[in-house]
Write an enzyme that holds these catalytic residues in place. Structure first.
Site, PDB file in Angstrom:
ATOM      1  N   ARG A 155       0.842  -1.196   0.000  1.00 36.53           N
ATOM      2  CA  ARG A 155       0.000   0.000   0.000  1.00 36.53           C
ATOM      3  C   ARG A 155       0.876   1.244   0.000  1.00 36.53           C
ATOM      4  NH1 ARG A 155      -4.141   1.871   4.788  1.00 36.53           N
ATOM      5  NH2 ARG A 155      -2.162   2.287   5.824  1.00 36.53           N
ATOM      6  N   THR A 170      -0.925   7.715  -1.043  1.00 37.88           N
ATOM      7  CA  THR A 170      -2.211   7.616  -1.754  1.00 37.88           C
ATOM      8  C   THR A 170      -3.130   6.564  -1.160  1.00 37.88           C
ATOM      9  OG1 THR A 170      -1.401   5.968  -3.336  1.00 37.88           O
ATOM     10  CG2 THR A 170      -1.032   8.284  -3.871  1.00 37.88           C
ATOM     11  N   ASP A 201       0.637  -1.528  13.453  1.00 40.48           N
ATOM     12  CA  ASP A 201       0.961  -2.209  12.198  1.00 40.48           C
ATOM     13  C   ASP A 201       1.149  -3.693  12.488  1.00 40.48           C
ATOM     14  OD1 ASP A 201       2.911  -3.396  10.180  1.00 40.48           O
ATOM     15  OD2 ASP A 201       2.476  -1.465   9.229  1.00 40.48           O
TER      16      ASP A 201
END
Length: 211
Positions: free
Chosen positions: A103, A107, A201
């Protein structure tokens, strides 16, 4: 698309420890493994089966076996690898494919950098492993790839999901045979696209930040 949040005290207990910032990587991996097995139990409720006759030591009876072709389990690299053992423990005869996706942190769009699975998976039930359903971009891209190869029944297993990601999947995958099974539908996303309260994460929590 259907979303199923598992409401069970053992699921909530393990998830609470995963959220705790003090939980070290070995413990995080072990608890992820245990939690995925609990999620997999529910996710495979509609696994395809065939009726068979079996001889017990006493008599013959009717039972069931998994249908052919066998289910396909696809972890999304890298964090999805930490969910693989927990899934295949419940489905040891399943085949395993791999999908590498990344990813863009600016964006938030996902792109594929590696695939390892059959070109034709027509008629296969597929179980996608991705710890976090955040913006939804990664899972949408992954499921579209699977459907393009012929998958007609896809279930995504996620430790956590955000409402924004669920909404994106419902919009982008409308009319497709997709189900999401998760341990929690959290509050939402922060400005960086992370799930809140979340657990950080997942890849870093499992494997550290080397590299």
């Amino acid at each position: 698309m259907r979303t199923h949040v598992i409401d069970h005290p053992l699921v909530a207990h393990k998830l609470t420890t995963l959220r705790d910032e003090r939980t070290d990587s070995p413990t995080f991996r072990r608890l992820t493994d245990e939690l995925v097995t609990l999620l997999a139990y529910e996710a495979t409720r509609e696994v395809r089966i065939d009726r068979v006759r079996v001889a017990t030591p006493v008599t013959e009876t009717e039972g069931v076996r998994l249908s052919h072709p066998r289910p396909l389990v696809v972890p999304i690299l890298r964090a999805g690898l930490g969910m693989l053992d927990g899934m295949t423990r419940l489905l040891p005869t399943a085949e395993v494919g791999f999908l590498g996706m990344i990813r863009d942190e600016e964006t938030l769009t996902a792109s594929t950098y590696a695939t390892r699975m059959p070109d034709d998976i027509s008629g296969r039930q597929v179980y996608v492993l991705d710890p976090m359903l955040a913006t939804g971009g990664t899972l949408v891209a992954a499921i579209r790839e699977l459907i393009s190869r012929g998958a007609d029944d896809v279930t995504a297993l996620c430790l956590l999901a955000a409402p924004e990601g669920v909404t994106v999947m419902e919009r982008e995958l409308a009319g497709t045979p997709v189900r999401v099974v998760t341990a929690s539908l959290d509050e939402g996303l922060n400005e960086s696209g992370y799930i809140v309260p979340g657990l950080g994460d997942a890849g870093d929590r499992m494997y550290g930040t080397a590299g």
